[in-house]
Scaffold this motif. Structure first.
Motif, short mmCIF file in Angstrom:
data_model
loop_
_atom_site.label_atom_id
_atom_site.label_comp_id
_atom_site.label_asym_id
_atom_site.label_seq_id
_atom_site.Cartn_x
_atom_site.Cartn_y
_atom_site.Cartn_z
N THR A 142 0.83 -1.20 0.00
CA THR A 142 0.00 0.00 0.00
C THR A 142 0.87 1.25 0.00
N ALA A 143 0.27 2.35 -0.44
CA ALA A 143 0.93 3.66 -0.46
C ALA A 143 -0.15 4.72 -0.31
N THR A 144 0.26 5.95 -0.11
CA THR A 144 -0.67 7.06 0.04
C THR A 144 -0.67 7.91 -1.21
N VAL A 145 -1.86 8.14 -1.77
CA VAL A 145 -2.03 9.02 -2.93
C VAL A 145 -3.09 10.05 -2.57
N GLU A 149 -5.40 5.88 1.14
CA GLU A 149 -4.71 4.60 0.98
C GLU A 149 -5.00 4.02 -0.40
N HIS A 151 -3.65 0.70 -3.18
CA HIS A 151 -2.94 -0.57 -3.35
C HIS A 151 -2.09 -0.49 -4.61
N VAL A 152 -0.82 -0.87 -4.47
CA VAL A 152 0.14 -0.77 -5.57
C VAL A 152 0.14 -2.09 -6.34
N GLU A 154 1.95 -3.83 -9.54
CA GLU A 154 3.00 -3.79 -10.55
C GLU A 154 2.60 -4.67 -11.71
N THR A 192 2.97 0.70 -13.34
CA THR A 192 2.52 0.57 -11.96
C THR A 192 1.20 1.32 -11.80
N TRP A 194 -1.77 2.51 -8.92
CA TRP A 194 -2.17 2.70 -7.54
C TRP A 194 -3.71 2.71 -7.52
N LYS A 204 -3.49 6.62 -9.68
CA LYS A 204 -2.15 7.01 -10.11
C LYS A 204 -1.62 5.92 -11.02
N THR A 222 -1.51 11.35 -12.10
CA THR A 222 -2.06 11.26 -10.75
C THR A 222 -3.37 12.02 -10.67
#
Length: 379
Positions: A142-145, A149, A151-152, A154, A192, A194, A204, A222
């Motif tokens: 996970t990452a912040t956009v 929150e 989910h990344v 690939e 990638t 998000w 993103k 984004t």
């Protein structure tokens, strides 16, 4: 497409290849892409602030824009800031089912393109489906956009990938990668996504092409302030050109756009068909175009769509001159009448009847085209 022309909405030319094996596919990442497909399939609207950055070893261009969409056909893009001289701030694109306006503030020109016969496929949905079916997926945590929150996921293109174009999910655009064809075998291509945890929709996207340690091409898009299925202003997808702008038109302007067969009948020299359609389809519009090309005459297109599913569209065309070549199509028989079937991205049945020619077409492979054609017959 010139890579700097990053405003234009592009056609879908996917990074095609062989289907990845189960060993390459993370179940969690595939589930997130499936969720994004379902979100897109039933989406009524999208609104966001979008930033697009394109980097090469020699140049960087960035723009920020306000976007609004009602898939598959309606779109509004207003460029708020831009470092790209080919896409300056205050540029505008507005598209609906009938027409597109493109305003260039540098030249003070509005290009008006009419869409009397344009089929509105959902390019973004097609790209998501291609990622799920053909790409190798893995989960990146996970990452912040934009404070939320995400989910990344690939993705890697199929092992025999040889394409030089990138279809965007977040950007709704196709970009040409500025590389020579001889370079491709030695390059590493990655994408990638998000995917927002709440919306289950991409917010993103980054596409990168690397040659060892060198980044040859990097494209990042984004969304901020994303709103899905919110009510948009009624005039969002119409445009009034500036009073002093030059207006240039392209394509045949419809002689009329009508909301029912009854209202369209007086505008055409033939009877319009009343057909039996699957229950989910509703009449969307009827366009009448007076053609001046070699096909000539009056062409009427009756458009139907499923309001519950994005890009589930069917249309019936009546022409005074046929526009199909029997030798290139499969001959079929419908209620004792010879017709011709076309298989492809658009499924179609064509037939002639006296002084007019008919076409029934659909983007959905399981639509009962033969039954629809039989219900029209030869009135």
């Amino acid at each position: 497409m010139n890579r700097r022309r990053i405003l234009a909405a592009g056609a879908a030319i996917g990074l095609a290849g062989c289907v990845s094996s189960p060993a390459d596919d993370s179940p969690s990442s595939a589930d997130f892409v499936r969720d994004a497909i379902e979100t897109r399939r039933h989406m009524t609207s999208l609104e966001a602030r979008r930033t697009v950055t394109v980097q090469t070893p020699d140049d960087t261009a960035e723009r920020t824009e306000r976007v609004a969409r009602e898939p598959p056909a309606k779109q509004r893009i207003e460029v708020l800031e831009s470092t790209d001289p080919d896409v300056p701030a205050d540029s505008v694109i507005v598209t609906n089912r009938e027409v597109t306006w493109e305003y260039n503030p540098q030249t003070d020109v509005v290009d008006v393109q009419f869409h009397g016969s344009k089929v509105d496929a959902d390019r973004t949905l097609q790209v998501l489906e291609s990622l799920l079916a053909e790409y190798r997926l893995s989960y990146g945590g996970t990452a912040t956009v934009d404070g939320r929150e995400a989910h990344v996921v690939e993705t890697r293109p199929p092992l025999d990938e040889t394409g030089r174009r990138i279809d965007l999910v977040v950007g709704d655009t196709t970009y040409a990668v500025p590389l020579s064809s001889g370079d491709l075998e030695d390059l590493d291509v990655s994408r990638t996504l998000w995917i927002d945890d709440e919306y289950r929709y991409p917010v993103k996207e980054r596409n990168a092409v690397r040659d060892g340690e060198e980044t040859r091409y990097d494209l990042t898009v984004t969304y901020e302030d994303l709103a899905i299925d919110a009510d948009l202003e009624p005039k969002t997808f119409t445009y009034q050109p500036p009073a002093d702008a030059d207006v240039v038109t392209d394509g045949s302007e419809p002689a009329g756009i009508f909301d029912s067969i009854e209202n369209a009948e007086d505008a055409v020299p033939y009877d319009l068909p009343d057909s039996d359609l699957p229950g989910a389809y509703l009449s969307d519009r009827i366009t009448v175009v007076e053609r001046a090309d070699k096909y000539g005459g009056t062409t009427t297109t009756l458009w139907y769509d499923d309001p519950n599913v994005v890009a589930r569209e069917l249309f019936i065309v009546v022409r005074e001159e046929p526009r199909f070549k029997p030798s290139l199509l499969e001959e079929v028989e419908i209620d004792g009448r010879t017709a011709y079937y076309r298989d492809g991205r658009i499924q179609s049945i064509f037939w002639d009847c006296g002084d007019v020619s008919y076409e029934v077409s659909s983007l959905v492979t399981d639509d009962p085209l033969r039954e629809i054609a039989a219900s029209i017959g030869c009135p």
